[in-house]
Every structure is written in C-alpha cells, then in structure tokens.
Design a protein around this motif. Sequence first.
Motif, short mmCIF file in Angstrom:
data_model
loop_
_atom_site.label_atom_id
_atom_site.label_comp_id
_atom_site.label_asym_id
_atom_site.label_seq_id
_atom_site.Cartn_x
_atom_site.Cartn_y
_atom_site.Cartn_z
N ALA B 59 55.08 -5.19 18.54
CA ALA B 59 55.62 -6.54 18.51
C ALA B 59 55.35 -7.20 17.16
N THR B 60 56.28 -8.07 16.78
CA THR B 60 56.16 -8.84 15.54
C THR B 60 56.65 -10.26 15.79
N GLU B 61 55.88 -11.22 15.28
CA GLU B 61 56.27 -12.63 15.34
C GLU B 61 55.95 -13.25 13.99
N ASN B 62 56.97 -13.30 13.14
CA ASN B 62 56.79 -13.90 11.80
C ASN B 62 55.66 -13.20 11.05
N ARG B 63 54.59 -13.91 10.73
CA ARG B 63 53.49 -13.32 9.95
C ARG B 63 52.53 -12.50 10.80
#
Lengths: 113, 115
Positions: B59-63
Amino acid sequence: GAGVSQSPRYKVAKRGQDVALRCDPISGHVSLFWYQQALGQGPEFLTYFQNEAQLDKSGLPSDRFFAERPEGSVSTLKIQRTQQEDSAVYLCASRIRRGIGAFFGQGTRLTVV
Amino acid sequence: AQTVTQSQPEMSVQEAETVTLSCTYDTSESNYYLFWYKQPPSRQMILVIRQEAYKQQNATENRFSVNFQKAAKSFSLKISDSQLGDTAMYFCAFMDTGTASKLTFGTGTRLQVTL
C-alpha cells in the motif's frame, strides 16, 4: 458529526468514585469500540458494539467496568468504584464496515487520585 | 491471540529525509488487515495507511508506503520527505477477522522530525 466526539476530555476522580465517559460516534457507523491506553503503551481493546448489541466484552478488566449503547449511537463507558490502576486514556472508535479501519476520538484522560 | 511487536521505541529523522519504522506480528490467520496509526500529542489516533493481507502489492498513501512481507510477518512503514508535522507516536495494528474484528496494537514508536 464530522468525527468521533468524546467527553469529557479530562476527568479526575477520587478513588472509589463512579465515572461515566461518553462517546458520540460518526453518524451511520454501525461498529463502536472502546480501548484503554495506559501511559506509554498502545491501546488495548475493551469492548465492541454492533448497533446496540454488545457482541464482545472480553477486554473489560473487571466487573466494575460497564458499557452500553442503548439506541445504537451514543455509548457510555462506566467505571464503578474507581481504582488508581484505572488511570488511563479511554479511546472510543467507530467504523462503518470491517476492513476500512476505525476512526478514533481524542479520548478521555482519567486520573484516579 | 495475535501479538504485534514494535522494536524501536524512538526514532529521529531530519526534515526531508526518509525513515522506516519496523513492525512484526504473530498470527495463525491467513486473512487479516494491518494498519499504521499516528498519534500526535492531541491523542487522536489518525489512520495513516492500511494493508489487506491477501493483496501482495504494498500500500502507498502519498509520502507513506509499507513493505509487507507476509511470510516473514513483517509490516514496516516508510515515510519519505519527512515533515515536522510527522512528529508523533506511530502504532502498528493488526485487525483480526473475528466477531469484533478488533485492533491489536504494538507499543508504538516515537518519531521525532528535526530541522
């Protein structure tokens, strides 16, 4: 409301006093949780409601702890005959469905003196 | 019962740098969710990122991104381009698939972002 609201933010109780902590979850959130966070620790599960039904109370530390959610929205956590070891932050969280992650309130810091 | 371990009580990182917070967990379940929460001094737990165990993609959320290693039962959080506002306690949490699907938290890592 926009978020989970808890009141009071701070509560000082004398040992032996009864206290009631309130949680107003996000509107429409079916699931509601109470957690206890001791100083320097992660939150620990106390109890879970689905609507007005209390489906899991396995984390309540003693029979002095009681929680209710009579109409499936606002919940109250009651602690009878408070003891010093009850001093902690009590966090309420609500969730619309499993897997999304719960939204937490700012907690009530209870200090028993 | 599930357990969550965060072995780094405190971390420090300079502004704009990258930092990785570690988390390991123990479970016999095959399907579950993992989360990272941030707790600033205001005490409110803020959801940073979530990972579904059956998804191999991290998972990735912005930074914020995770490195999820299911076989190793490891779930680390990487914060890129750290900002002063990232200063907080970070908790790793495991969500089971029981009746309550309650969260089990680690003991937290205190992150300090410095100038």
